[in-house]
Motif scaffolding. Structure first.
Motif, PDB file in Angstrom:
ATOM      1  N   ARG A 146       0.869  -1.184   0.000  1.00  0.00           N
ATOM      2  CA  ARG A 146       0.000   0.000   0.000  1.00  0.00           C
ATOM      3  C   ARG A 146       0.902   1.228   0.000  1.00  0.00           C
ATOM      4  O   ARG A 146       1.940   1.236   0.657  1.00  0.00           O
ATOM      5  CB  ARG A 146      -0.882   0.090   1.245  1.00  0.00           C
ATOM      6  CG  ARG A 146      -1.757  -1.106   1.528  1.00  0.00           C
ATOM      7  CD  ARG A 146      -2.906  -1.234   0.554  1.00  0.00           C
ATOM      8  NE  ARG A 146      -3.765  -2.339   0.915  1.00  0.00           N
ATOM      9  CZ  ARG A 146      -3.516  -3.613   0.658  1.00  0.00           C
ATOM     10  NH1 ARG A 146      -2.430  -3.957   0.015  1.00  0.00           N
ATOM     11  NH2 ARG A 146      -4.367  -4.559   1.018  1.00  0.00           N
ATOM     12  N   CYS A 202       0.755   5.817  -0.394  1.00  0.00           N
ATOM     13  CA  CYS A 202       0.037   7.079  -0.524  1.00  0.00           C
ATOM     14  C   CYS A 202       1.030   8.123  -1.015  1.00  0.00           C
ATOM     15  O   CYS A 202       2.216   8.064  -0.686  1.00  0.00           O
ATOM     16  CB  CYS A 202      -0.519   7.532   0.823  1.00  0.00           C
ATOM     17  SG  CYS A 202      -1.566   6.320   1.641  1.00  0.00           S
ATOM     18  N   PRO A 244      -9.759  -1.072  -4.225  1.00  0.00           N
ATOM     19  CA  PRO A 244      -8.617  -1.016  -3.313  1.00  0.00           C
ATOM     20  C   PRO A 244      -8.757  -2.018  -2.176  1.00  0.00           C
ATOM     21  O   PRO A 244      -9.863  -2.311  -1.723  1.00  0.00           O
ATOM     22  CB  PRO A 244      -8.651   0.420  -2.791  1.00  0.00           C
ATOM     23  CG  PRO A 244     -10.044   0.881  -3.009  1.00  0.00           C
ATOM     24  CD  PRO A 244     -10.573   0.132  -4.178  1.00  0.00           C
ATOM     25  N   ALA A 294      -6.104  -1.541   4.167  1.00  0.00           N
ATOM     26  CA  ALA A 294      -4.777  -1.398   4.767  1.00  0.00           C
ATOM     27  C   ALA A 294      -4.942  -1.484   6.276  1.00  0.00           C
ATOM     28  O   ALA A 294      -6.047  -1.279   6.792  1.00  0.00           O
ATOM     29  CB  ALA A 294      -4.163  -0.058   4.379  1.00  0.00           C
ATOM     30  N   CYS A 297      -3.147   6.951   6.073  1.00  0.00           N
ATOM     31  CA  CYS A 297      -3.285   7.725   4.834  1.00  0.00           C
ATOM     32  C   CYS A 297      -4.052   6.942   3.771  1.00  0.00           C
ATOM     33  O   CYS A 297      -4.529   7.509   2.794  1.00  0.00           O
ATOM     34  CB  CYS A 297      -1.918   8.160   4.299  1.00  0.00           C
ATOM     35  SG  CYS A 297      -0.910   6.819   3.626  1.00  0.00           S
ATOM     36  N   PHE A 298      -4.204   5.635   3.944  1.00  0.00           N
ATOM     37  CA  PHE A 298      -4.847   4.766   2.959  1.00  0.00           C
ATOM     38  C   PHE A 298      -6.181   4.283   3.515  1.00  0.00           C
ATOM     39  O   PHE A 298      -6.243   3.395   4.349  1.00  0.00           O
ATOM     40  CB  PHE A 298      -3.949   3.561   2.650  1.00  0.00           C
ATOM     41  CG  PHE A 298      -4.351   2.794   1.422  1.00  0.00           C
ATOM     42  CD1 PHE A 298      -3.673   2.988   0.236  1.00  0.00           C
ATOM     43  CD2 PHE A 298      -5.395   1.882   1.448  1.00  0.00           C
ATOM     44  CE1 PHE A 298      -4.027   2.270  -0.907  1.00  0.00           C
ATOM     45  CE2 PHE A 298      -5.755   1.166   0.316  1.00  0.00           C
ATOM     46  CZ  PHE A 298      -5.070   1.359  -0.867  1.00  0.00           C
ATOM     47  N   ASP A 299      -7.273   4.880   3.035  1.00  0.00           N
ATOM     48  CA  ASP A 299      -8.620   4.507   3.463  1.00  0.00           C
ATOM     49  C   ASP A 299      -9.330   3.850   2.277  1.00  0.00           C
ATOM     50  O   ASP A 299      -9.861   4.525   1.402  1.00  0.00           O
ATOM     51  CB  ASP A 299      -9.384   5.744   3.942  1.00  0.00           C
ATOM     52  CG  ASP A 299     -10.768   5.434   4.462  1.00  0.00           C
ATOM     53  OD1 ASP A 299     -11.253   4.289   4.282  1.00  0.00           O
ATOM     54  OD2 ASP A 299     -11.387   6.336   5.055  1.00  0.00           O
ATOM     55  N   ALA A 300      -9.320   2.523   2.259  1.00  0.00           N
ATOM     56  CA  ALA A 300      -9.866   1.780   1.117  1.00  0.00           C
ATOM     57  C   ALA A 300     -11.338   2.095   0.879  1.00  0.00           C
ATOM     58  O   ALA A 300     -11.784   2.160  -0.270  1.00  0.00           O
ATOM     59  CB  ALA A 300      -9.674   0.282   1.327  1.00  0.00           C
ATOM     60  N   ILE A 328     -11.530   5.520  -0.864  1.00  0.00           N
ATOM     61  CA  ILE A 328     -11.017   5.392  -2.231  1.00  0.00           C
ATOM     62  C   ILE A 328     -12.028   4.638  -3.095  1.00  0.00           C
ATOM     63  O   ILE A 328     -12.336   5.045  -4.220  1.00  0.00           O
ATOM     64  CB  ILE A 328      -9.653   4.664  -2.240  1.00  0.00           C
ATOM     65  CG1 ILE A 328      -8.630   5.423  -1.402  1.00  0.00           C
ATOM     66  CG2 ILE A 328      -9.145   4.478  -3.674  1.00  0.00           C
ATOM     67  CD1 ILE A 328      -7.409   4.592  -1.025  1.00  0.00           C
ATOM     68  N   PHE A 331      -3.075   6.864  -4.405  1.00  0.00           N
ATOM     69  CA  PHE A 331      -3.017   5.644  -3.624  1.00  0.00           C
ATOM     70  C   PHE A 331      -2.599   4.494  -4.523  1.00  0.00           C
ATOM     71  O   PHE A 331      -3.031   4.415  -5.675  1.00  0.00           O
ATOM     72  CB  PHE A 331      -4.389   5.347  -3.009  1.00  0.00           C
ATOM     73  CG  PHE A 331      -4.949   6.525  -2.279  1.00  0.00           C
ATOM     74  CD1 PHE A 331      -4.590   6.793  -0.976  1.00  0.00           C
ATOM     75  CD2 PHE A 331      -5.821   7.397  -2.920  1.00  0.00           C
ATOM     76  CE1 PHE A 331      -5.094   7.891  -0.312  1.00  0.00           C
ATOM     77  CE2 PHE A 331      -6.330   8.507  -2.268  1.00  0.00           C
ATOM     78  CZ  PHE A 331      -5.970   8.756  -0.954  1.00  0.00           C
ATOM     79  N   TRP A 336      -1.895   0.137  -4.709  1.00  0.00           N
ATOM     80  CA  TRP A 336      -2.046  -1.178  -4.096  1.00  0.00           C
ATOM     81  C   TRP A 336      -1.820  -2.245  -5.154  1.00  0.00           C
ATOM     82  O   TRP A 336      -1.811  -1.966  -6.339  1.00  0.00           O
ATOM     83  CB  TRP A 336      -3.431  -1.338  -3.448  1.00  0.00           C
ATOM     84  CG  TRP A 336      -4.571  -1.374  -4.406  1.00  0.00           C
ATOM     85  CD1 TRP A 336      -5.156  -2.495  -4.943  1.00  0.00           C
ATOM     86  CD2 TRP A 336      -5.274  -0.267  -4.972  1.00  0.00           C
ATOM     87  NE1 TRP A 336      -6.178  -2.146  -5.794  1.00  0.00           N
ATOM     88  CE2 TRP A 336      -6.274  -0.777  -5.828  1.00  0.00           C
ATOM     89  CE3 TRP A 336      -5.176   1.118  -4.838  1.00  0.00           C
ATOM     90  CZ2 TRP A 336      -7.143   0.040  -6.542  1.00  0.00           C
ATOM     91  CZ3 TRP A 336      -6.039   1.922  -5.547  1.00  0.00           C
ATOM     92  CH2 TRP A 336      -7.013   1.388  -6.381  1.00  0.00           C
TER      93      TRP A 336
END
Length: 175
Positions: free
Chosen positions: A73, A75, A97, A100, A106-109, A112, A147, A149
């Motif tokens: 993952r 960002c 996505p 995480a 910072c990575f909010d699936a 996103i 982002f 992945w």
């Protein structure tokens, strides 16, 4: 009395095992990926050549784990315009996505995924076959947040299931 001691030992062992298992799944296997500032940090696949090309980015943060090829993952932010991105790089439909760990905030699936479904964010092919059967996907929001992945591709799903590969799939490398 002996039964109480044995019961306590069993409960304590299960508790310690559960905590250790949780820690290993959420924290233990992940490593921070340092930005190299070079070609391979953030790439998108060019429409013209089908080859990945580095893009302009800042604020790169990434994690990865050796335990699975789809745990990567990342960002970042970019100042590249949507028009330039869509005219230059290969877009992907139906990108989903992967979640995480919560601590990689910072990575909010979910955010996103909603942005992709509503057409607010754009999904691009980062690099095909970054690892055999695994593609690197990139989503970019209108505000420039990006982002990255990994996702199992069609040939990877077939190969990992142990089924014969269709002619359009690359040969699976020997282990």
């Amino acid at each position: 009395m002996t039964g109480k001691i044995i019961g306590a030992v069993i409960v304590l062992t299960a508790l310690v095992g559960g905590v250790a298992l949780y820690w290993l799944q959420v924290y233990g296997f992940y490593d921070t990926v340092e930005a190299s500032g070079a070609k391979d940090d953030v790439q998108l696949t060019l429409l013209v050549t089908g080859e990945p090309e580095p893009i302009l980015y800042e604020n790169f943060k990434a994690i990865d784990a050796d335990s699975s090829p789809i745990r990567y993952r990342a960002c970042f932010t970019t100042k590249m315009s949507e028009a330039l991105l869509t005219e230059t790089y290969e877009m992907v439909e139906h990108a989903e996505p992967r979640n995480a760990p919560e601590w990689f905030d910072c990575f909010d699936a979910k955010e996103i995924g909603v942005a992709l479904e509503q057409g607010e964010a754009l999904a691009f092919m980062g690099q095909k076959e970054v690892i055999y059967g695994i593609d690197r996907l990139v989503a970019i929001m209108p505000d420039g947040r990006g982002f990255v992945w990994h996702e199992i591709n069609e040939c990877g799903e077939i190969a990992f299931d142990g089924d014969p590969l269709p002619a359009h799939c690359p040969a699976k490398p020997e282990d």
